[in-house]
Motif scaffolding. Sequence first.
Motif, PDB file in Angstrom:
ATOM      1  N   VAL A   1       0.843  -1.200   0.000  1.00 21.71           N
ATOM      2  CA  VAL A   1       0.000   0.000   0.000  1.00 21.71           C
ATOM      3  C   VAL A   1       0.882   1.256   0.000  1.00 21.71           C
ATOM      4  O   VAL A   1       1.694   1.462   0.905  1.00 21.71           O
ATOM      5  CB  VAL A   1      -0.958   0.003   1.204  1.00 21.71           C
ATOM      6  CG1 VAL A   1      -1.830   1.253   1.180  1.00 21.71           C
ATOM      7  CG2 VAL A   1      -1.820  -1.257   1.196  1.00 21.71           C
ATOM      8  N   LEU A   2       0.661   2.080  -1.019  1.00 20.67           N
ATOM      9  CA  LEU A   2       1.393   3.334  -1.158  1.00 20.67           C
ATOM     10  C   LEU A   2       0.740   4.437  -0.331  1.00 20.67           C
ATOM     11  O   LEU A   2      -0.397   4.292   0.128  1.00 20.67           O
ATOM     12  CB  LEU A   2       1.455   3.735  -2.629  1.00 20.67           C
ATOM     13  CG  LEU A   2       2.039   2.675  -3.571  1.00 20.67           C
ATOM     14  CD1 LEU A   2       2.045   3.192  -5.009  1.00 20.67           C
ATOM     15  CD2 LEU A   2       3.429   2.254  -3.146  1.00 20.67           C
ATOM     16  N   CYS A   3       1.441   5.530  -0.147  1.00 14.41           N
ATOM     17  CA  CYS A   3       0.959   6.647   0.687  1.00 14.41           C
ATOM     18  C   CYS A   3      -0.425   7.134   0.294  1.00 14.41           C
ATOM     19  O   CYS A   3      -1.227   7.488   1.154  1.00 14.41           O
ATOM     20  CB  CYS A   3       1.915   7.829   0.611  1.00 14.41           C
ATOM     21  SG  CYS A   3       3.557   7.500   1.205  1.00 14.41           S
ATOM     22  N   HIS A   4      -0.706   7.161  -0.995  1.00  9.59           N
ATOM     23  CA  HIS A   4      -1.988   7.690  -1.459  1.00  9.59           C
ATOM     24  C   HIS A   4      -3.082   6.633  -1.482  1.00  9.59           C
ATOM     25  O   HIS A   4      -4.190   6.878  -1.962  1.00  9.59           O
ATOM     26  CB  HIS A   4      -1.842   8.346  -2.832  1.00  9.59           C
ATOM     27  CG  HIS A   4      -1.256   7.450  -3.882  1.00  9.59           C
ATOM     28  ND1 HIS A   4      -1.942   6.388  -4.424  1.00  9.59           N
ATOM     29  CD2 HIS A   4      -0.044   7.466  -4.473  1.00  9.59           C
ATOM     30  CE1 HIS A   4      -1.163   5.787  -5.317  1.00  9.59           C
ATOM     31  NE2 HIS A   4      -0.018   6.420  -5.363  1.00  9.59           N
ATOM     32  N   GLY A   5      -2.802   5.445  -0.945  1.00 10.41           N
ATOM     33  CA  GLY A   5      -3.813   4.420  -0.798  1.00 10.41           C
ATOM     34  C   GLY A   5      -3.826   3.337  -1.859  1.00 10.41           C
ATOM     35  O   GLY A   5      -4.507   2.327  -1.708  1.00 10.41           O
TER      36      GLY A   5
END
Length: 128
Positions: free
Chosen positions: A85-89
């Motif tokens: 999961v990346l920072c922006h979701g």
Amino acid sequence: MSESWVIEEGNGDTSGPVSSAAAPAALRARIDAGRLETWLTSSSGRSLAFVTNTERAMVMLLEDADDPGEHAVDAGAQGTSGDFVLCHGQADEYANEDTVPIGEAFRLVQHILDTGHWPPDARWVGER
């Protein structure tokens, strides 16, 4: 190469310098807080990306913002893993060959922060 490294906190904020010895605990704390993507930036402008699903991690070293970089590999690993999961979701899926077990990822980050280079026994591929 003598570099200092900081963790990018977002919005241009950074942590204080993080030592190679403290890096695994700092990464683990971020993982425990649900922050599975971490970017470290060096005093020379290099970046080190660490994205995990808590079991495996993508570890990528970039020389500068325009560099496609190089990443650690687990040659011969089969299958894929998701929930990176990346920072922006966004949740990504990677071939297991393009990620490494989490313990190995911590070792790689620690060595890069300490020496500026991949460990001699590490396997990695360049995207250049």
